[in-house]
Scaffold this motif. Structure first.
Motif, PDB file in Angstrom:
ATOM      1  N   TRP A  95       0.824  -1.211   0.000  1.00 59.81           N
ATOM      2  CA  TRP A  95       0.000   0.000   0.000  1.00 59.81           C
ATOM      3  C   TRP A  95       0.860   1.264   0.000  1.00 59.81           C
ATOM      4  O   TRP A  95       0.328   2.350   0.214  1.00 59.81           O
ATOM      5  N   ARG A 170      -3.537 -10.913  -0.192  1.00 61.02           N
ATOM      6  CA  ARG A 170      -4.139  -9.797   0.550  1.00 61.02           C
ATOM      7  C   ARG A 170      -4.069 -10.025   2.061  1.00 61.02           C
ATOM      8  O   ARG A 170      -3.643  -9.157   2.812  1.00 61.02           O
ATOM      9  N   MET A 174      -1.790  -7.948   4.639  1.00 61.43           N
ATOM     10  CA  MET A 174      -2.426  -7.116   5.674  1.00 61.43           C
ATOM     11  C   MET A 174      -1.831  -7.432   7.039  1.00 61.43           C
ATOM     12  O   MET A 174      -1.527  -6.532   7.825  1.00 61.43           O
ATOM     13  N   ARG A 177       1.734  -6.010   7.296  1.00 60.05           N
ATOM     14  CA  ARG A 177       1.706  -4.548   7.409  1.00 60.05           C
ATOM     15  C   ARG A 177       1.294  -4.126   8.822  1.00 60.05           C
ATOM     16  O   ARG A 177       1.919  -3.266   9.438  1.00 60.05           O
TER      17      ARG A 177
END
Ligand code: FMN
Ligand code: SF4
Ligand code: SF4
Length: 276
Positions: A95, A170, A174, A177
């Motif tokens: 991101w 994904r 996630m 992160r």
């Protein structure tokens, strides 16, 4: 016309890309102003192009970079922004670009071009840096890409790289992160250790871009403001700094920094001797 370029760099990749961008603006007749960021400094002056270059840390921007973007002076003229992030893996920038684009839009800087540039991975407790020849090939490609992207920005082209989570998917991305940015970055500094080969030279203290190291009794001691940029670990002349080496390989991995990038903070903002 003026272009202001701001960067943060632990080991020189983002500095190199920012300087290529600066040179390309300059050869197109722009007045340029290249500076590395510290906490809330330097302010962004009135400019015609707002350019930023940061590394990717665990699928997002470094904390210091997000904080800098969040505090930019609001732009009423909707000054166009240019964002380049450097990462070790082209499919793993996560991101970082999306965060940068959003933060810049919130301050009134619509992003015209935002891209990931692959450069050697400097997270050397986890990955060994590539062999010098492979690293040179990769940085050569990165420099060329940065030059072309700056030229495209100058022609007014628009191109924003989407979120890229191919490596961990994904859910995995996630998790990584959140672990790093919500918890890890506040704790990982506690995992730095020095081995018996440390000679107390103090280079790590002088080089740290966030002032997060103090020498105590001839040994470095880290603090919470550490961004995990890996400059101390990669520049230590005796490879005495380790992190997570009880889990991984620590200092037995090959170190990395962009050749010619100085670790001296007083030489960082402009190009000076760094220019190559
Ligand atoms: C703590 C840390 C986390 C990193 N996470 C990523 C990542 O998620 N994706 C990626 O492509 N590269 C990642 N990297 C690699 C760096 O983004 C890359 O080597 C960058 O070019 C370093 O820039 P610099 O030399 O300007 O500090 C990470 C590096 C560090 C130190
Ligand atoms: S740079 Fe390395 S040898 Fe020098 S004080 Fe820091 S850890 Fe010790
Ligand atoms: S302590 Fe080391 S890893 Fe942390 S910000 Fe300073 S130089 Fe970078």
């Amino acid at each position: 016309m003026k272009a202001s370029i701001r960067y943060f760099s632990g080991t020189g990749n983002s500095w190199r890309i920012a300087s290529v961008c600066t040179d390309t603006f300059r050869s197109s007749g722009y007045e340029t102003d290249l500076e590395s960021i510290r906490r809330g400094w330097p302010p962004l002056p009135a400019t015609d192009a707002a350019c930023f270059c940061f590394p990717v840390y665990s699928l997002d921007l470094p904390r210091i970079a997000s904080a800098y973007l969040r505090r930019l002076p609001p732009s009423e003229r909707q000054v166009p922004a240019f964002l380049l992030v450097t990462g070790g893996d082209p499919d793993n920038c996560g991101w970082a670009i999306e965060s940068g684009v959003r933060l810049l839009a919130e301050r009134g800087y619509p992003v015209r071009i935002a891209e990931l540039i692959q450069m050697p991975d400097n997270w050397t407790p986890f990955h060994s840096a590539p062999e010098p020849v492979a690293a040179e090939r990769m940085t050569g490609r990165g420099v060329e890409t940065a030059r072309k992207l700056t030229e495209r920005f100058l022609t007014g082209e628009m191109c924003v790289k989407p979120v890229s989570l191919r490596k961990f998917g994904r859910l995995g991305s996630m998790l990584l992160r959140v672990l790093f940015h919500r918890r890890g970055v506040f704790k990982l500094w506690q995992l730095f250790r020095v081995t018996g080969t440390c000679n107390g030279c103090g280079l790590c203290e002088r080089a740290c871009p966030t002032g997060s190291i103090r020498m105590q009794a001839g040994r470095p001691v880290w603090s919470i403001t550490c961004e995990q940029c890996m400059r101390c670990l990669n520049y230590c002349p005796s490879r005495s700094i380790t992190q997570l080496d009880f889990l991984l390989h620590g200092s037995s991995h090959r170190a990395y920094h962009y050749p010619g990038f100085t670790h001296r903070k007083d030489e960082l903002p402009g190009l000076g001797e760094n220019r190559s």
